[in-house]
Design an enzyme around this catalytic site. Structure first.
Site, PDB file in Angstrom:
ATOM      1  N   GLU A  71       0.838  -1.211   0.000  1.00  0.00           N
ATOM      2  CA  GLU A  71       0.000   0.000   0.000  1.00  0.00           C
ATOM      3  C   GLU A  71       0.867   1.253   0.000  1.00  0.00           C
ATOM      4  O   GLU A  71       0.508   2.276  -0.578  1.00  0.00           O
ATOM      5  CB  GLU A  71      -0.957  -0.002   1.193  1.00  0.00           C
ATOM      6  CG  GLU A  71      -1.928  -1.184   1.256  1.00  0.00           C
ATOM      7  CD  GLU A  71      -2.735  -1.398  -0.013  1.00  0.00           C
ATOM      8  OE1 GLU A  71      -2.975  -0.424  -0.755  1.00  0.00           O
ATOM      9  OE2 GLU A  71      -3.109  -2.564  -0.288  1.00  0.00           O
ATOM     10  N   GLU A  94      -0.918  -0.556  -9.756  1.00  0.00           N
ATOM     11  CA  GLU A  94      -0.508  -1.838  -9.180  1.00  0.00           C
ATOM     12  C   GLU A  94       0.986  -2.082  -9.415  1.00  0.00           C
ATOM     13  O   GLU A  94       1.663  -2.687  -8.583  1.00  0.00           O
ATOM     14  CB  GLU A  94      -1.358  -2.957  -9.798  1.00  0.00           C
ATOM     15  CG  GLU A  94      -1.379  -4.255  -9.023  1.00  0.00           C
ATOM     16  CD  GLU A  94      -2.056  -4.157  -7.651  1.00  0.00           C
ATOM     17  OE1 GLU A  94      -2.774  -3.171  -7.375  1.00  0.00           O
ATOM     18  OE2 GLU A  94      -1.833  -5.077  -6.835  1.00  0.00           O
TER      19      GLU A  94
END
Lengths: 500, 500
Positions: free
Chosen positions: A266, A295
C-alpha cells in the site's frame, strides 16, 4: 498558474476543481467508514456519499461540461487543460452514452448485488448469487454496446480500467506468461528445497509489527506529513489530495507478513499519489493513470524491493530488533526462502508472487468468455474449478473458495482483473529499465531507497494522468509491453530460492 | 414518514436534507482535521470545507428557499415542517439581510482575524490584534442594524446564540448571580477548610485515564455504536448524524481531571445529540436548540452528577482500580474536597464551578458595552483587568492571560459568552425539576444513570430544535429563568465542602 488561462479555461478548471473537492469529501467518508465510523451512523453516511456522488455524476455529464469539451478540445495551448479535457470527455462519454434511467437501475442493483454476494459467499450458495451476477453481466454487455468498441466487445470494458490495452494485446501476452509460469511452478514443485514458512509464523504483537512497518514506510520515503497509517480489515491506500495520502494495513499477530508486506504494498500505491506533480492538484489528472500502473507501483516495492535478498540482508537486524525473541535464532536463508515460498492455493489475495498471475488468467478467460456470450453464468463454478486445477493444480471444494471469493464481479467490475497481471508485467519492465540506470541491488542493499523513489517519481509518479498507461510504459522502457521481463525476473529469483 | 407530505413539502424536506448532508460532510472533515489529518493536506481540505460551506450558504439564501418559506410558512399541517420552515426563515434572514459583498469581506476577515489573534496572543501583543478586533466589532454593529432589534442593539447578537434571551433578561439575572457568587467566594476564602489539590495530581498514565473515562461514558448511557472517543488538543463533541456523535478529550498525565471531567462534559453534549428524535434526522431541527441548552446538558453531567458526593462514593473503587498505586491511600474526603476546590484564577476554561460564571460576567459586560459604543476596543485591556480584580480578586499581568485568552471575539462571536452562564442556570433549574420527580442523589449513589439520561431525553434531548430554549426551560420547570436554583445549588454544595 492561472494567469495564462483565458476566462473559459479558468471556468473549466474551477468547475473540475469543484468536482475534485466533492471527490475528496467522498474519499474521506470512505476512509472513515473503514477506520472506525460508528455502526449506527453508517446508513446516513452512505446516503451522504450517494448525494455527493450524484453531484459529481451530474457535473460529469452536464450541459456545461459538454460545452467545455466542445469549446476547449484541441483549442487550448495548455497541455494540462488539453489532457484534462480528454479525461473529462472520456468520463462524459462513459456516462452519457448510457440512458440515465438504465444507469440509475444499475447503480441501485450494484449495491444490492454486492450485499447478496456477501451473504451468498457466507452461505456458500451460488444459486442465491447467480441471478444477480447474470444481471451484472447483461448490463455490462449492453453498456459495452453503448460505449462501442473495435474487434472485441470485451475491449469496451478493458478500456475503463486500462485504456489502450486490448484483447489482442492480452491474448498475445497472457498465454505465454501462463505457460512459462506453469513450467516454473512444476520445477519448483519438484525441487528438493522446501521452504519452511513456520519460521515466520510465531506470535508477533501488533505494536511491534506496526513499529517495524512504520520504519519501513519511512525508509521508502513515504511522507508522514502527507499521510498516516491506520488499521482496517482490508488494507488500502487512498489519495484524498496530494498532501493527504493515507495507508491502512491489517495485523495478524500469528503472521507478520500480512502487515509488513501489506504496508509496503500500500505504501507503493501511496508514493505514487504523494508524488504527483503539484501543478496537477485538484485537476482531473491528479491521480494514478490506470489500475495497472498503480498496481505496478505497489508490486515494485513489494516484490522488487521487499522480497529481495539485499533488502533482507540490510533489514534483518532491524527486523530482529522489532521481532519477539522467538525469531532471534531464525537462520537468514531459512527466513528469506520462507518469505519467497511458492505454494499454489485457492485464494487470490493470499497467493504468492508466482501463482498470483495464474489466478488472474482464470478470471480473465472466464470473464471474457462471459462477455462474449461463449459461456453462461451457471457454468462458472465448474469452469472455475477446472481452470484452477489445470493452471494451479488445486481444486476448490466450495464456491466460497472458488468463483465467489472476489467482490469484483458482484459490483459489475468486468475488465478489472487483467490490471493486476499487467501490474506485475509493468513492474518487471520498469525494474529492467531502472537497472540500466541504477545499480538497483546495491541501492537496496544499502537501504537507501531515495534514488529508487526519485526514479519512480521522475519517470512515473509525477505525470499523474498526463500520460496513458502504455505511453508511460513505452516512454520509460523504450519498448512495448514485454512479458519477458516478468518471466526472467521470476525465473532468476526462483532458480536461486529453489536451486534448479 | 413522507406519505402524508404533499409534493411541495416533500421537495422542501429533500432540499433541507441535502443541506444537512453537506453539513455532515463538513463536520467529518472538521473532526478529521483535529484528530490526525496530515499537515500537508490541510490547506486543500480547508478549501473543500469552504466550497461545501458556500454551497450550504447558497442554499440557505436561495430563491428556491425563499419560495419554500413563502409557500409553506403557516400553511402546513406537519409541525416538523412548520418548525423547519421557521428555522430556515431565521437563517434566511440572518444571511440575506447582509449585503453579499459585505458578508464575503467579513468571512474573509474572520479567518485572518483569528490567525492574527493567535499570533498576537502568542506574542502578548494587543496592539497587533486591536485593529482586527475593532473591525469585528464594527461589522457586528452593522449586522445588528441589518437584522434589527428591540430595545438593545446587543439583543440582535444574543439572538444568534440564545433566541428569546434579551439584555433585559440578562440584566435582571446576572448582577444578582454575580453578587451571590462573590459573597460565596468570600466565605470560601475565609474558611478554614483548604482542599489540597495535590492529592489529585500524581502521574496517571493516559491509557488508564482513557479506560476510566470510557467506563464512565458507558455508564452515562453514551452509545458507542453511535459514537467514538478520540484525543484532541481542545476537547469537543460533534454530532455528524444522530447515529454518529463523536467525543474527544485531552489527556494530561499529571492531572487526570482534564480528561475525566472533560470526557464527562463532552459526553453530556453527546447524549443530547444522540437522543434527538429519529423523526428529526436530516431535518433543520436535528441539533441542539441553543448554545445555552447544549451547555446545560454538559454541565448537568459534569457538575450535578460527576462532582457530587454520591457519585464519588459510588465510583471511588472504580477510580482506584484504574488509578496508579500512588492514589491508593488518598482519603475519600480529601479527594472529594479537592475535586470541588474553588480557586479564583485568570483563565476561564480552567475555572472551577463557582468562579466560572464570574468570568462570563466580565465578558458579557464588556462586549455589551462595546456593541453599545460605550467603550472602545483600546480600553479593553485595562477594563478587563479591573473587572477581573473586582469580581474574582485576581488581576492578569498580561493580556495573553487577560483579554486575549479567548478566540471568540476574534472570530466576531459577540453574544456567545452569556450562553455559558445560562447553561449553568438552566442546568441547575433542570436539576431542581428532576428532583421533584426522581430521587436524584440516590440514583447517582447507585450509579444507575439510566433514569437520569431518560429524564433528560424525555424532557429535553428528543425535541432537538422543535422547541426554543426558553420554551423548553419553562415546559420542563414550570417557571421562567430563575437563578435561585444555581445559587442554592452552589451554596449548599460549598457550605458542605467548606464548612461554613
Amino acid at each position: 498558474m492561472g494567469e495564462q488561462w483565458n476566462q473559459l479555461e479558468q471556468q473549466f478548471m474551477d468547475y473540475t476543481k469543484e468536482m475534485s473537492q466533492y471527490e475528496e469529501a467522498i474519499g474521506l467518508m470512505f476512509w472513515d467508514l473503514r477506520t472506525g465510523a460508528p455502526k449506527k451512523g453508517v446508513e446516513g453516511r452512505s446516503d451522504v456519499i450517494a448525494t455527493l456522488s450524484q453531484k459529481v455524476h451530474e457535473m460529469t455529464t452536464s450541459v456545461e461540461m459538454k460545452g467545455y469539451i466542445d469549446e476547449l478540445k484541441g483549442n487550448t495551448n495548455d497541455p494540462i487543460i488539453q489532457k484534462s479535457i480528454e479525461e473529462c470527455e472520456k468520463n462524459y462519454n462513459q456516462y452519457s452514452k448510457i440512458p440515465s434511467e438504465e444507469y440509475k437501475e444499475y447503480v441501485s442493483l450494484q449495491s444490492k448485488s454486492e450485499a447478496v454476494w456477501e451473504e451468498a459467499k457466507e452461505k456458500n450458495d451460488f444459486e442465491m448469487y447467480r441471478p444477480y451476477l447474470e444481471k451484472m453481466v447483461e448490463y455490462n454487455k449492453r453498456f459495452a454496446e453503448y460505449w462501442g468498441y473495435e474487434d472485441h466487445i470485451y475491449n469496451a470494458l478493458l478500456n475503463n480500467f486500462e485504456p489502450g490495452v486490448t484483447v489482442d494485446v492480452l491474448d498475445q501476452v497472457f498465454p505465454k506468461v501462463r505457460k512459462e509460469l506453469t513450467n516454473l511452478l512444476q520445477k519448483i514443485q519438484t525441487s528438493d528445497v522446501k521452504p519452511n514458512p513456520s519460521v515466520l509464523t510465531g506470535e508477533f504483537p501488533k505494536q511491534l509489527q506496526q513499529d517495524f512497518s512504520l520504519e519501513i514506510l519511512n525508509r521508502m520515503g513515504y511522507d508522514f506529513e502527507a499521510g498516516r497509517l491506520n488499521e482496517t480489515v482490508h488494507p488500502f491506500a487512498i489519495g484524498l489530495n496530494t498532501g493527504d495520502v493515507r495507508v491502512t494495513t491489517k495485523y495478524d499477530e500469528a503472521d507478520f507478513r500480512t502487515a509488513v508486506f501489506g504496508t509496503i504494498h500500500e505504501g507503493g500505491h501511496a508514493l505514487y499519489e504523494q508524488n504527483i506533480d503539484q501543478k496537477l492538484a485538484y485537476t482531473p489528472l491528479a491521480g494514478g493513470t490506470s489500475m495497472g500502473i498503480h498496481e505496478s507501483q505497489s508490486l515494485f516495492w513489494e516484490n522488487f524491493v521487499a522480497r529481495t535478498e539485499p533488502f533482507w540482508k540490510n533489514h534483518f537486524d532491524l527486523f530482529l530488533a522489532n521481532a519477539p525473541e522467538t525469531f532471534r535464532y531464525v537462520d537468514f536463508y531459512d527466513f528469506f526462502n520462507a518469505v519467497n515460498e511458492v505454494k499454489p492455493s485457492l485464494i487470490r489475495i493470499e497467493a504468492d508472487e508466482l501463482t498470483y498471475c495464474l489466478h488472474i488468467m482464470v478470471r480473465y478467460e472466464l470473464e471474457k468468455a462471459l462477455i462474449n456470450s461463449e459461456i453462461e453464468v451457471q457454468d462458472l463454478p465448474k469452469l472455475w474449478n477446472d481452470k484452477m486445477e489445470e493452471y494451479l493444480g488445486v481444486r476448490p471444494t466450495s464456491d466460497r473458495e472458488g468463483v465467489m471469493q472476489d467482490v469484483h464481479w458482484s459490483g459489475g467490475a468486468f475488465g478489472y482483473f487483467p490490471s493486476y497481471a499487467l501490474g506485475y508485467m509493468y513492474a518487471a519492465q520498469f525494474h529492467s529499465a531502472m537497472k540500466q540506470e541504477l545499480d538497483v541491488e546495491k541501492i537496496i542493499g544499502k537501504g537507501d531507497f531515495d534514488q529508487i523513489r526519485s526514479w519512480l517519481t521522475e519517470n512515473i509518479h509525477q505525470y499523474g494522468k498526463m500520460k496513458k498507461p502504455l505511453e508511460i510504459l513505452e516512454d520509460v522502457t523504450s519498448e512495448k509491453l514485454n512479458p519477458e521481463h516478468l518471466i526472467n525476473h521470476l525465473t532468476e529469483k526462483y532458480q536461486k530460492v529453489y536451486n534448479f
